[in-house]
Scaffold this motif. Sequence first.
Motif, PDB file in Angstrom:
ATOM      1  N   ASN A  67       0.925  -1.092  -0.004  1.00  0.00           N
ATOM      2  CA  ASN A  67       0.013   0.052   0.123  1.00  0.00           C
ATOM      3  C   ASN A  67       0.880   1.253  -0.016  1.00  0.00           C
ATOM      4  OD1 ASN A  67       0.533   0.757   2.912  1.00  0.00           O
ATOM      5  ND2 ASN A  67      -0.630  -0.866   3.460  1.00  0.00           N
ATOM      6  N   GLU A  68       0.259   2.337  -0.327  1.00  0.00           N
ATOM      7  CA  GLU A  68       0.985   3.679  -0.207  1.00  0.00           C
ATOM      8  C   GLU A  68       1.656   4.002   0.983  1.00  0.00           C
ATOM      9  OE1 GLU A  68      -1.015   6.885  -2.252  1.00  0.00           O
ATOM     10  OE2 GLU A  68      -2.602   5.568  -2.878  1.00  0.00           O
ATOM     11  N   ALA A  69       0.928   3.651   2.124  1.00  0.00           N
ATOM     12  CA  ALA A  69       1.543   4.006   3.233  1.00  0.00           C
ATOM     13  C   ALA A  69       2.858   3.498   3.592  1.00  0.00           C
ATOM     14  CB  ALA A  69       0.570   3.660   4.563  1.00  0.00           C
ATOM     15  N   GLN A  70       3.037   2.376   3.140  1.00  0.00           N
ATOM     16  CA  GLN A  70       4.183   1.554   3.333  1.00  0.00           C
ATOM     17  C   GLN A  70       5.289   2.237   2.635  1.00  0.00           C
ATOM     18  OE1 GLN A  70       3.132  -2.530   2.328  1.00  0.00           O
ATOM     19  NE2 GLN A  70       3.259  -3.147   4.415  1.00  0.00           N
ATOM     20  N   ILE A  71       5.037   2.525   1.298  1.00  0.00           N
ATOM     21  CA  ILE A  71       5.955   3.275   0.447  1.00  0.00           C
ATOM     22  C   ILE A  71       6.239   4.471   0.940  1.00  0.00           C
ATOM     23  CG2 ILE A  71       6.226   4.003  -1.989  1.00  0.00           C
ATOM     24  CD1 ILE A  71       4.214   1.818  -2.625  1.00  0.00           C
ATOM     25  N   MET A  72       5.380   5.201   1.228  1.00  0.00           N
ATOM     26  CA  MET A  72       5.854   6.560   1.856  1.00  0.00           C
ATOM     27  C   MET A  72       6.610   6.583   3.239  1.00  0.00           C
ATOM     28  SD  MET A  72       2.375   8.986   1.211  1.00  0.00           S
ATOM     29  CE  MET A  72       0.911   8.044   1.732  1.00  0.00           C
ATOM     30  N   LYS A  73       6.189   5.480   3.978  1.00  0.00           N
ATOM     31  CA  LYS A  73       7.033   5.448   5.164  1.00  0.00           C
ATOM     32  C   LYS A  73       8.533   5.067   4.669  1.00  0.00           C
ATOM     33  CE  LYS A  73       7.520   3.117   9.580  1.00  0.00           C
ATOM     34  NZ  LYS A  73       6.888   2.120  10.198  1.00  0.00           N
ATOM     35  N   ALA A  74       8.616   4.218   3.740  1.00  0.00           N
ATOM     36  CA  ALA A  74      10.054   3.678   3.427  1.00  0.00           C
ATOM     37  C   ALA A  74      10.943   4.957   2.682  1.00  0.00           C
ATOM     38  CB  ALA A  74       9.900   2.698   2.338  1.00  0.00           C
ATOM     39  N   LEU A  75      10.130   5.719   2.233  1.00  0.00           N
ATOM     40  CA  LEU A  75      10.675   7.114   1.621  1.00  0.00           C
ATOM     41  C   LEU A  75      10.873   8.048   2.399  1.00  0.00           C
ATOM     42  CD1 LEU A  75       8.597   7.173  -1.741  1.00  0.00           C
ATOM     43  CD2 LEU A  75      11.189   6.736  -1.707  1.00  0.00           C
ATOM     44  N   GLY A  76      10.080   7.973   3.679  1.00  0.00           N
ATOM     45  CA  GLY A  76      10.449   9.096   4.566  1.00  0.00           C
ATOM     46  C   GLY A  76       9.537  10.332   4.278  1.00  0.00           C
ATOM     47  N   ILE A  77       8.523  10.327   3.446  1.00  0.00           N
ATOM     48  CA  ILE A  77       7.557  11.411   3.351  1.00  0.00           C
ATOM     49  C   ILE A  77       6.116  11.070   3.886  1.00  0.00           C
ATOM     50  CG2 ILE A  77       8.757  11.813   1.204  1.00  0.00           C
ATOM     51  CD1 ILE A  77       6.723  10.409  -0.499  1.00  0.00           C
ATOM     52  N   GLU A  78       5.527  12.111   4.124  1.00  0.00           N
ATOM     53  CA  GLU A  78       4.162  12.359   4.649  1.00  0.00           C
ATOM     54  C   GLU A  78       3.157  12.308   3.475  1.00  0.00           C
ATOM     55  OE1 GLU A  78       3.432  15.369   7.806  1.00  0.00           O
ATOM     56  OE2 GLU A  78       5.506  14.441   8.644  1.00  0.00           O
ATOM     57  N   SER A  79       3.447  12.885   2.390  1.00  0.00           N
ATOM     58  CA  SER A  79       2.728  13.236   1.063  1.00  0.00           C
ATOM     59  C   SER A  79       3.450  13.073  -0.323  1.00  0.00           C
ATOM     60  CB  SER A  79       1.907  14.703   1.304  1.00  0.00           C
ATOM     61  OG  SER A  79       1.570  15.043  -0.132  1.00  0.00           O
ATOM     62  N   TRP A  80       2.804  12.732  -1.356  1.00  0.00           N
ATOM     63  CA  TRP A  80       3.184  12.706  -2.558  1.00  0.00           C
ATOM     64  C   TRP A  80       4.014  13.903  -3.081  1.00  0.00           C
ATOM     65  CZ3 TRP A  80       5.170   8.205  -3.225  1.00  0.00           C
ATOM     66  CH2 TRP A  80       4.553   7.029  -2.719  1.00  0.00           C
ATOM     67  N   ARG A  81       3.508  15.190  -2.381  1.00  0.00           N
ATOM     68  CA  ARG A  81       4.013  16.597  -2.842  1.00  0.00           C
ATOM     69  C   ARG A  81       5.485  16.502  -2.275  1.00  0.00           C
ATOM     70  NH1 ARG A  81      -1.243  19.063  -0.490  1.00  0.00           N
ATOM     71  NH2 ARG A  81      -0.180  18.357   1.141  1.00  0.00           N
ATOM     72  N   ASN A  82       5.689  15.743  -1.189  1.00  0.00           N
ATOM     73  CA  ASN A  82       7.206  15.917  -0.635  1.00  0.00           C
ATOM     74  C   ASN A  82       7.968  15.036  -1.409  1.00  0.00           C
ATOM     75  OD1 ASN A  82       4.872  16.580   1.304  1.00  0.00           O
ATOM     76  ND2 ASN A  82       6.677  16.680   2.890  1.00  0.00           N
ATOM     77  N   LEU A  83       7.781  14.495  -2.520  1.00  0.00           N
ATOM     78  CA  LEU A  83       8.478  13.757  -3.269  1.00  0.00           C
ATOM     79  C   LEU A  83       9.462  14.328  -3.985  1.00  0.00           C
ATOM     80  CD1 LEU A  83       8.875  10.436  -3.612  1.00  0.00           C
ATOM     81  CD2 LEU A  83       7.567  10.945  -5.771  1.00  0.00           C
ATOM     82  N   SER A  84      11.026  14.304  -3.448  1.00  0.00           N
ATOM     83  CA  SER A  84      11.955  15.238  -4.177  1.00  0.00           C
ATOM     84  C   SER A  84      12.579  14.054  -5.236  1.00  0.00           C
ATOM     85  CB  SER A  84      13.152  15.364  -2.776  1.00  0.00           C
ATOM     86  OG  SER A  84      13.546  14.188  -2.820  1.00  0.00           O
ATOM     87  N   LYS A  85      13.479  14.970  -5.825  1.00  0.00           N
ATOM     88  CA  LYS A  85      14.107  14.278  -6.940  1.00  0.00           C
ATOM     89  C   LYS A  85      14.858  13.031  -6.573  1.00  0.00           C
ATOM     90  CE  LYS A  85      14.421  18.298 -10.021  1.00  0.00           C
ATOM     91  NZ  LYS A  85      15.306  18.973 -10.693  1.00  0.00           N
ATOM     92  N   ASP A  86      15.727  13.263  -5.533  1.00  0.00           N
ATOM     93  CA  ASP A  86      16.354  12.207  -4.743  1.00  0.00           C
ATOM     94  C   ASP A  86      15.370  10.961  -4.410  1.00  0.00           C
ATOM     95  OD1 ASP A  86      18.846  13.122  -4.874  1.00  0.00           O
ATOM     96  OD2 ASP A  86      18.902  13.377  -2.451  1.00  0.00           O
ATOM     97  N   LYS A  87      14.122  11.326  -4.008  1.00  0.00           N
ATOM     98  CA  LYS A  87      13.201  10.111  -3.447  1.00  0.00           C
ATOM     99  C   LYS A  87      12.441   9.666  -4.632  1.00  0.00           C
ATOM    100  CE  LYS A  87      13.272  11.664   1.276  1.00  0.00           C
ATOM    101  NZ  LYS A  87      12.585  12.220   2.192  1.00  0.00           N
ATOM    102  N   MET A  88      12.511  10.432  -5.801  1.00  0.00           N
ATOM    103  CA  MET A  88      11.809  10.007  -6.944  1.00  0.00           C
ATOM    104  C   MET A  88      12.757   8.823  -7.466  1.00  0.00           C
ATOM    105  SD  MET A  88       9.493  10.231  -9.268  1.00  0.00           S
ATOM    106  CE  MET A  88       8.765  11.869  -9.193  1.00  0.00           C
ATOM    107  N   VAL A  89      14.052   8.885  -7.514  1.00  0.00           N
ATOM    108  CA  VAL A  89      14.978   7.900  -7.867  1.00  0.00           C
ATOM    109  C   VAL A  89      14.806   6.683  -6.997  1.00  0.00           C
ATOM    110  CG1 VAL A  89      17.282   7.232  -8.241  1.00  0.00           C
ATOM    111  CG2 VAL A  89      16.565   9.436  -9.059  1.00  0.00           C
TER     112      VAL A  89
END
Length: 170
Positions: A5-27
């Motif tokens: 689910n999305e929550a697991q992925i956001m947690k693994a990326l260390g973000i609270e929202s997809w708006r917080n997805l930086s270029k680093d985290k995009m990779v």
Amino acid sequence: MKYKNEAQIMKALGIESWRNLSKDKMVRFAAMMPNMDTEVALKIVEQFPAFKNFAKDAVSAIERAHQSTFSANNQSQERVHRAWQEVRDILKGELGKDDLGREEKKFLIEQIQETARMQSQKDSENKQFLDGALKKVLVGATAAVALGVAFVGGRVMAESKDSTESSQDA
């Protein structure tokens, strides 16, 4: 680990929202895609335009590197051609002297011819370099744009095939 689910992925990326997805985290997100449920990955990619922007930024970065390479190459080529012209000018000046013997004139003419051959060879090498550089840019741009499609699309096809095979086995 299979992300379900999305929550697991956001947690693994260390973000609270997809708006917080930086270029680093995009990779990092792209690298995680093979470990995601396909539907979850598709749902996420559909949600944020940052993926499209990431692909655009990647293509822009490739383009800037390409332009920088061509600019440096062009400057280098100009210096080489200017140097060969200077050598030929010196040789022509020497050739114009009245006190030269036949062998000296022959040597100077051969040197002028050799610089022309070397310049032509360098030009051919440069054209091969430019051709190779262009091919690399095209491959890089295509890869950047197709990044999400390759991860997500390939998974969809594989899982679709698996589910077809499973239903045939049943």
